[in-house]
Structure formats: C-alpha cells, structure tokens
Design a protein around this motif. Structure first.
Motif, mmCIF file in Angstrom:
data_model
loop_
_atom_site.group_PDB
_atom_site.id
_atom_site.type_symbol
_atom_site.label_atom_id
_atom_site.label_comp_id
_atom_site.label_asym_id
_atom_site.label_seq_id
_atom_site.Cartn_x
_atom_site.Cartn_y
_atom_site.Cartn_z
ATOM 1 N N ARG A 191 38.306 -29.345 21.642
ATOM 2 C CA ARG A 191 38.932 -28.146 22.196
ATOM 3 C C ARG A 191 37.946 -27.011 21.965
ATOM 4 N N ASP A 192 37.918 -26.062 22.858
ATOM 5 C CA ASP A 192 36.981 -24.948 22.751
ATOM 6 C C ASP A 192 37.530 -23.920 21.764
ATOM 7 N N THR A 193 37.492 -24.272 20.472
ATOM 8 C CA THR A 193 38.017 -23.411 19.412
ATOM 9 C C THR A 193 37.057 -23.416 18.235
ATOM 10 N N PRO A 194 37.070 -22.364 17.420
ATOM 11 C CA PRO A 194 36.250 -22.366 16.200
ATOM 12 C C PRO A 194 36.612 -23.514 15.271
ATOM 13 N N GLU A 195 37.915 -23.871 15.219
ATOM 14 C CA GLU A 195 38.331 -24.956 14.317
ATOM 15 C C GLU A 195 37.668 -26.272 14.700
ATOM 16 N N CYS A 196 37.602 -26.547 15.990
ATOM 17 C CA CYS A 196 36.955 -27.779 16.444
ATOM 18 C C CYS A 196 35.466 -27.750 16.121
ATOM 19 N N ALA A 197 34.820 -26.605 16.339
ATOM 20 C CA ALA A 197 33.393 -26.489 16.031
ATOM 21 C C ALA A 197 33.142 -26.695 14.545
ATOM 22 N N HIS A 198 34.023 -26.166 13.702
ATOM 23 C CA HIS A 198 33.865 -26.351 12.263
ATOM 24 C C HIS A 198 34.035 -27.819 11.875
ATOM 25 N N ALA A 199 34.982 -28.507 12.509
ATOM 26 C CA ALA A 199 35.177 -29.928 12.222
ATOM 27 C C ALA A 199 33.944 -30.733 12.610
ATOM 28 N N ILE A 200 33.354 -30.417 13.752
ATOM 29 C CA ILE A 200 32.146 -31.119 14.189
ATOM 30 C C ILE A 200 31.003 -30.856 13.215
ATOM 31 N N ARG A 201 30.890 -29.623 12.755
ATOM 32 C CA ARG A 201 29.836 -29.299 11.801
ATOM 33 C C ARG A 201 30.030 -30.084 10.506
ATOM 34 N N ALA A 202 31.265 -30.180 10.040
ATOM 35 C CA ALA A 202 31.537 -30.931 8.819
ATOM 36 C C ALA A 202 31.248 -32.413 8.998
ATOM 37 N N ALA A 203 31.419 -32.908 10.237
ATOM 38 C CA ALA A 203 31.231 -34.340 10.507
ATOM 39 C C ALA A 203 29.793 -34.694 10.866
ATOM 40 N N LEU A 204 28.897 -33.704 10.967
ATOM 41 C CA LEU A 204 27.546 -33.964 11.452
ATOM 42 C C LEU A 204 26.817 -35.086 10.707
ATOM 43 N N PRO A 205 26.912 -35.174 9.378
ATOM 44 C CA PRO A 205 26.228 -36.288 8.706
ATOM 45 C C PRO A 205 26.683 -37.663 9.207
ATOM 46 N N PHE A 206 27.970 -37.783 9.562
ATOM 47 C CA PHE A 206 28.478 -39.045 10.097
ATOM 48 C C PHE A 206 28.051 -39.225 11.552
ATOM 49 N N LEU A 207 28.100 -38.149 12.325
ATOM 50 C CA LEU A 207 27.745 -38.235 13.740
ATOM 51 C C LEU A 207 26.294 -38.652 13.925
ATOM 52 N N GLN A 208 25.409 -38.148 13.096
ATOM 53 C CA GLN A 208 23.991 -38.488 13.212
ATOM 54 C C GLN A 208 23.727 -39.971 12.940
ATOM 55 N N ARG A 209 24.548 -40.581 12.131
ATOM 56 C CA ARG A 209 24.320 -41.970 11.740
ATOM 57 C C ARG A 209 25.165 -42.968 12.522
ATOM 58 N N ALA A 210 26.094 -42.478 13.328
ATOM 59 C CA ALA A 210 26.970 -43.369 14.104
ATOM 60 C C ALA A 210 26.210 -43.986 15.273
ATOM 61 N N GLN A 211 26.646 -45.159 15.672
ATOM 62 C CA GLN A 211 26.072 -45.821 16.844
ATOM 63 C C GLN A 211 26.656 -45.257 18.138
ATOM 64 N N THR A 212 27.921 -44.867 18.107
ATOM 65 C CA THR A 212 28.605 -44.349 19.298
ATOM 66 C C THR A 212 29.422 -43.125 18.913
ATOM 67 N N VAL A 213 29.230 -42.026 19.650
ATOM 68 C CA VAL A 213 30.013 -40.810 19.455
ATOM 69 C C VAL A 213 30.584 -40.401 20.802
ATOM 70 N N VAL A 214 31.907 -40.276 20.887
ATOM 71 C CA VAL A 214 32.580 -39.863 22.120
ATOM 72 C C VAL A 214 33.242 -38.517 21.874
ATOM 73 N N LEU A 215 32.848 -37.528 22.672
ATOM 74 C CA LEU A 215 33.429 -36.194 22.630
ATOM 75 C C LEU A 215 34.448 -36.126 23.764
ATOM 76 N N ALA A 216 35.735 -36.122 23.417
ATOM 77 C CA ALA A 216 36.777 -36.276 24.434
ATOM 78 C C ALA A 216 37.726 -35.097 24.428
ATOM 79 N N SER A 217 38.052 -34.599 25.625
ATOM 80 C CA SER A 217 39.071 -33.555 25.773
ATOM 81 C C SER A 217 40.243 -34.134 26.548
ATOM 82 N N VAL A 218 41.448 -33.758 26.139
ATOM 83 C CA VAL A 218 42.648 -34.186 26.839
ATOM 84 C C VAL A 218 42.983 -33.130 27.878
ATOM 85 N N ALA A 219 43.157 -33.545 29.123
ATOM 86 C CA ALA A 219 43.363 -32.602 30.231
ATOM 87 C C ALA A 219 44.600 -31.751 30.002
ATOM 88 N N GLU A 220 44.459 -30.477 30.314
ATOM 89 C CA GLU A 220 45.570 -29.541 30.296
ATOM 90 C C GLU A 220 45.681 -28.914 31.682
#
Length: 307
Positions: A191-220
């Motif tokens: 979601r285009d929110t600061p909270e989502c950006a903060h969660a992604i930043r916190a998860a960056l160490p995992f995202l860099q090492r993952a084999q597959t990362v899917v960034l998904a938005s649910v349609a509104e």
C-alpha cells in the motif's frame, strides 16, 4: 520454486539495475540483522519464537536478546486493612513463578547457536511496556510467537514495540517447523503508505537473500494511480537497486484485503509475509476481528509487521 500464473494480467519482474538503468547481477548483501530480540512471557508457545530467532540470528551471525516480560497481574484492591498484605502476596507469587520460568529458559537457551543475553523484568503492564519499548529501540527486529501476541498483556507489549519504539516485529505461528530457517519466498503486501515503506525497510535483510519476492497490491475502487500502482513500481525499482529481484502484481479486488494476500501467499508458497501496521485500532482488529482472527489461527508462515 515455480511461480503460478499471476492472478492479474499486470505482472512485472524488476531486475537489479545500475545507475544507468542497465540490469546487472544482484548487489552483495549489505543489510544485516545484528541485534535480534525475542519476547517470552512463560507461555508454552515461547519456544517457537526462540527457535525462529535462533535460526535467524545464526543466519546473520548476529546477537540474540531474550526478553522475559514477567507480568504481575495486580488487580485493583479495595482500601482497608490487609490490602497491602494481599498485594504483597500477589507480587511474591508472580516473582516466584517468574523464577521458575527463568530457570526453564536458561536450560533451553544452552541449546541456541548465537551469542545471547537473557533479560528479565517483573512488573505491571505499564512498566513492562516502557521497558520493552526501550529495548526495542536498540535492536534491529523483535520476534514473538503469534499466540503470545493474542493475550491481553501480549497485545500491549506488541503495540509498544510497533508504536512506541517504531520497531519491526516478526510474529511466528505456533505450527512453524523449528528448522524453518531463512525465508526463500516472500510476499509483500503493498500500500502506498509510510507504514508499508517502513515494513519493507525492516524486511530488507530478508528480501535481499530471498529467491523470490512478490510485491502485491489488492485492487481497490478507483484508477491505477489511485490504487498506488505507480508508487509500487517506484518501490520495485528501489528494491532492485538494493539487489532484490522483485515481481509486482495487482491482485483482484477482495472484500477483505488480507484474504487476497493470504490467498496469494498460499499460491506462491510464501515463507514470510511483510505488511504495514496502520494504527492501534487497526492492529486490534487485525488480531481480534472475524476473518483476520481465523487467518492468524490457521496461519503457517511468519508475518513481519512495522509501523
């Protein structure tokens, strides 16, 4: 692991690129977790949190703080003769119980791999909230069992980590295998929110090492611009510059966004879900409201939250 056909025709894989926009191999891993904390309360579910924190801290060659929050459930007592004595008995009983929990923890912790420190506080929930917020401010990430977070005291402590300290939390489902290890496939609920950006930043160490990362938005309802599709593409490019190979997906509209994310997580075989926490009332609804409560009860993968 193969990825199922996207649930929408708008799917994009962003390759890591250099400053000129030319794709290149993933950048070296730069984000690390060096201080990981795990919350325990003496509940039977504590061990799943310890086991997961053990595996993550070991993978990053980091340090693990084990924080025992020994809640003293002191009820309001009527003023009068004997009230101080009753309060003293309740406090002493809680501290004795805490001693027993600490003894079991020390016996358990001799089996963990990373260096660790056991910390303990005894007190009313207000005191514990202050203490855990201070600790969360000096660590990279917190870990706690999902079931621990559903107790009254557990919810207060979770909210202290998220909202008072602004730290990320990984909620670990009770049924998770002790040797689950680092997540290989990660679903990020966008979601285009600061909270989502903060969660992604916190998860960056995992995202860099993952084999597959899917960034998904649910349609509104509304246009692609209103749904934040363009900002999602910007985030995908940002992650690519951090060495993350990320795929973006627009999911069909669901009555409850969490159901759409849970369905997608199952479809891709996600080992972790990353989402933003949007406020005190929203967090309480996340844990206690109808369908979301059922999803947590049946969840089988860790959820990384940040505010």
């Amino acid at each position: 692991m193969s990825i199922l056909v996207p649930t929408s025709d708008k799917s994009q894989i962003t390759q890591p690129q250099d400053s000129a926009g030319t794709p290149h191999d993933a950048a070296p891993h730069t984000a690390r977790i060096v201080d990981l904390a795990v919350l325990v309360t003496g509940a039977p579910e504590d061990d799943v949190g310890i086991a997961y924190a053990d595996s993550i801290a070991s993978a990053f060659d980091g340090h693990m703080d084990v924080y025992l929050a020994n809640h003293i459930p002191l009820p309001p007592l009527p003023m009068g003769p004997g009230s101080d004595a009753i309060a003293g008995m309740i406090v002493q009983k809680a501290r004795t119980s805490g001693d027993e929990v600490e003894k079991r923890l020390r016996e358990r912790l001799v089996r963990v791999s990373p260096p660790y420190e056991l910390r303990r506080d005894d007190g009313l929930i207000g005191y514990l909230v202050t203490r855990i917020a201070a600790l969360a401010g000096s660590c990279d990430l917190f870990v706690m069992a999902q079931d621990v977070s559903k107790s009254a005291a557990g919810k207060e402590l979770l909210e202290a980590i998220l909202f008072k300290a602004g730290s990320g939390v990984i909620l670990v489902p009770t049924g998770l295998s002790p040797d689950a290890g680092m997540p290989k496939t990660i679903l990020v609920g966008w979601r285009d929110t600061p909270e989502c950006a903060h969660a992604i930043r916190a998860a960056l160490p995992f995202l860099q090492r993952a084999q597959t990362v899917v960034l998904a938005s649910v349609a509104e309802e509304g246009s692609s611009e209103q749904r934040g599709v363009e900002p999602m593409s910007d985030m995908a490019r940002h992650l690519a510059r951090h060495g993350v190979r990320v795929e973006t997906r627009e999911l069909p509209q669901w009555k409850r966004a969490w159901e759409g994310l849970a369905h997608e997580a199952e479809a891709i075989g996600a080992d972790m879900i990353v989402i933003g926490a949007y406020g005190h009332s929203r967090v309480r609804e996340f844990f206690l409201g109808g369908v979301t409560r059922a999803m947590l009860a049946e969840g089988s993968v860790p959820i990384l939250l940040a505010h």
